[in-house]
Design an enzyme around this catalytic site. Structure first.
Site, PDB file in Angstrom:
ATOM      1  N   ASN A 139       0.835  -1.214   0.000  1.00 53.48           N
ATOM      2  CA  ASN A 139       0.000   0.000   0.000  1.00 53.48           C
ATOM      3  C   ASN A 139       0.865   1.258   0.000  1.00 53.48           C
ATOM      4  OD1 ASN A 139      -3.037  -0.367   0.124  1.00 53.48           O
ATOM      5  ND2 ASN A 139      -2.360  -1.923   1.598  1.00 53.48           N
ATOM      6  N   ARG A 198       4.457   2.262  24.709  1.00 57.04           N
ATOM      7  CA  ARG A 198       3.899   2.810  23.460  1.00 57.04           C
ATOM      8  C   ARG A 198       4.115   4.315  23.392  1.00 57.04           C
ATOM      9  NH1 ARG A 198      -1.455   0.570  23.080  1.00 57.04           N
ATOM     10  NH2 ARG A 198      -0.277  -1.067  22.066  1.00 57.04           N
ATOM     11  N   LEU A 221      -1.771   3.293  18.003  1.00 56.59           N
ATOM     12  CA  LEU A 221      -1.131   4.579  18.297  1.00 56.59           C
ATOM     13  C   LEU A 221      -1.569   5.061  19.678  1.00 56.59           C
ATOM     14  CD1 LEU A 221      -1.621   6.431  14.900  1.00 56.59           C
ATOM     15  CD2 LEU A 221       0.262   4.949  15.610  1.00 56.59           C
ATOM     16  N   HIS A 260      -7.997  -0.674   6.118  1.00 53.85           N
ATOM     17  CA  HIS A 260      -8.303  -1.930   6.794  1.00 53.85           C
ATOM     18  C   HIS A 260      -8.984  -2.868   5.799  1.00 53.85           C
ATOM     19  CE1 HIS A 260      -9.022  -4.515  10.213  1.00 53.85           C
ATOM     20  NE2 HIS A 260     -10.229  -4.738   9.714  1.00 53.85           N
ATOM     21  N   LEU A 306     -10.351   1.249  18.081  1.00 57.55           N
ATOM     22  CA  LEU A 306      -9.698   0.302  17.179  1.00 57.55           C
ATOM     23  C   LEU A 306     -10.460   0.240  15.855  1.00 57.55           C
ATOM     24  CD1 LEU A 306      -7.635  -1.991  16.630  1.00 57.55           C
ATOM     25  CD2 LEU A 306      -9.338  -3.565  17.564  1.00 57.55           C
ATOM     26  N   ASP A 307      -9.843   0.739  14.795  1.00 56.65           N
ATOM     27  CA  ASP A 307     -10.429   0.723  13.444  1.00 56.65           C
ATOM     28  C   ASP A 307     -11.813   1.372  13.416  1.00 56.65           C
ATOM     29  OD1 ASP A 307      -8.199  -0.601  12.389  1.00 56.65           O
ATOM     30  OD2 ASP A 307      -8.995  -2.562  12.927  1.00 56.65           O
ATOM     31  N   GLU A 329      -7.575  -2.241  -2.396  1.00 58.23           N
ATOM     32  CA  GLU A 329      -6.935  -1.365  -1.397  1.00 58.23           C
ATOM     33  C   GLU A 329      -6.028  -0.346  -2.081  1.00 58.23           C
ATOM     34  OE1 GLU A 329      -5.041  -3.038   2.116  1.00 58.23           O
ATOM     35  OE2 GLU A 329      -6.169  -4.884   1.879  1.00 58.23           O
TER      36      GLU A 329
HETATM   37  C1  GAR Z   1      -3.111  -4.711   4.081  1.00 59.87           C
HETATM   38  O1  GAR Z   1      -4.023  -5.687   3.638  1.00 59.87           O
HETATM   39  C2  GAR Z   1      -3.769  -3.778   5.086  1.00 59.87           C
HETATM   40  O2  GAR Z   1      -5.118  -3.509   4.790  1.00 59.87           O
HETATM   41  C3  GAR Z   1      -3.655  -4.588   6.345  1.00 59.87           C
HETATM   42  O3  GAR Z   1      -2.371  -5.161   6.299  1.00 59.87           O
HETATM   43  C4  GAR Z   1      -2.003  -5.355   4.932  1.00 59.87           C
HETATM   44  C5  GAR Z   1      -0.670  -4.677   4.717  1.00 59.87           C
HETATM   45  O4  GAR Z   1      -0.183  -4.943   3.431  1.00 59.87           O
HETATM   46  N1  GAR Z   1      -3.823  -3.772   7.497  1.00 59.87           N
HETATM   47  C6  GAR Z   1      -4.438  -4.187   8.597  1.00 59.87           C
HETATM   48  O5  GAR Z   1      -4.902  -5.293   8.745  1.00 59.87           O
HETATM   49  C7  GAR Z   1      -4.540  -3.126   9.698  1.00 59.87           C
HETATM   50  N2  GAR Z   1      -5.437  -3.544  10.708  1.00 59.87           N
HETATM   51  P1  GAR Z   1       0.950  -4.037   2.798  1.00 59.87           P
HETATM   52  O6  GAR Z   1       2.085  -3.983   3.827  1.00 59.87           O
HETATM   53  O7  GAR Z   1       1.368  -4.784   1.575  1.00 59.87           O
HETATM   54  O8  GAR Z   1       0.381  -2.680   2.520  1.00 59.87           O
END
Ligand code: GAR
Length: 202
Positions: free
Chosen positions: A14, A65, A93, A109, A144-145, A174
């Site tokens: 991403n 954190r 965070l 997400h 959370l999200d 995505e």
């Molecule tokens: C992606 O599918 C993103 O949506 C997910 O992790 C993956 C990262 O892929 N994020 C979560 O699950 C956050 N809760 P990437 O490193 O190739 O972008």
């Protein structure tokens, strides 16, 4: 020019999709100021360097954190970052981080929130037997999200799907969705009314 900081923990696909969208001016008036990973061996770091992006590793190293985030916040501020994108950043965070950058942190997400927040969203979707899933870009708040939703896209869940095949189908969307949502936020043509993010460019 809006200066974007991207936080990653892993493969960084991403992050790459966003950096390419900035480079190709599908996200006008923006620049990627820095890519920060909490994992020194994140594959995304090498990919970011290959695109000529500045990278930094800031590990948690047993700190709280709050302490870890303090270092990340300082690195972002030093680079005048105005917009932060989480891209597979697998850390919550601290409230202090979120308050330092109000309405300026975005996350993606791999589910249609509020369904299946947290870890293994694609696994949760298959387990639950839903027929459609997708992805969500949202502002990050202290839940959370759970922050206000900027954009969503749906994909079908097919009978033969595994977690991996569903994840791959969602990932294609995505990459498109995140660039579109960031372009909207960078343009400033939106309003947040309660929980609703209204696109005012249309
Ligand atoms: C992606 O599918 C993103 O949506 C997910 O992790 C993956 C990262 O892929 N994020 C979560 O699950 C956050 N809760 P990437 O490193 O190739 O972008």
């Amino acid at each position: 020019m809006v200066r974007i900081g991207i936080l990653i923990s892993g493969r960084g696909s991403n992050m790459i999709a966003l950096a390419e969208a900035v480079r190709d001016e599908r996200i006008p008036n923006a620049t990627v100021a820095v890519v920060i990973s909490d994992q020194p061996d994140a594959a995304g770091l090498e990919r970011a360097r290959n695109l000529g992006l500045q990278t930094l590793v800031i590990q948690r190293r047993g700190r709280s954190r709050h302490e870890h985030d303090r270092e990340v916040i300082a690195a972002l501020k030093e680079r005048d970052v105005q917009l932060i994108r989480l891209a597979g950043y697998m850390r919550l965070l601290s409230p202090q981080f979120i308050q330092t950058f109000p309405n300026a942190i975005l996350n993606i997400h791999p589910s249609l929130l509020p369904c299946f927040p947290g870890l293994d969203a694609q696994h949760q979707a298959i387990d639950h037997g839903v027929k459609w899933s997708g992805c969500t870009v949202h502002f990050v708040d202290e839940t959370l999200d759970g922050g206000p939703i900027i954009a969503q896209r749906i994909v079908p869940v097919l009978d033969g799907d595994t977690e991996d095949s569903l994840a791959a189908r969602i990932l294609v969307e995505e990459h498109r969705l995140y660039a579109e949502a960031v372009a909207l936020v960078v343009s400033g043509k939106y309003e947040v009314v309660g929980r609703r993010v209204i696109n005012t460019s249309e």
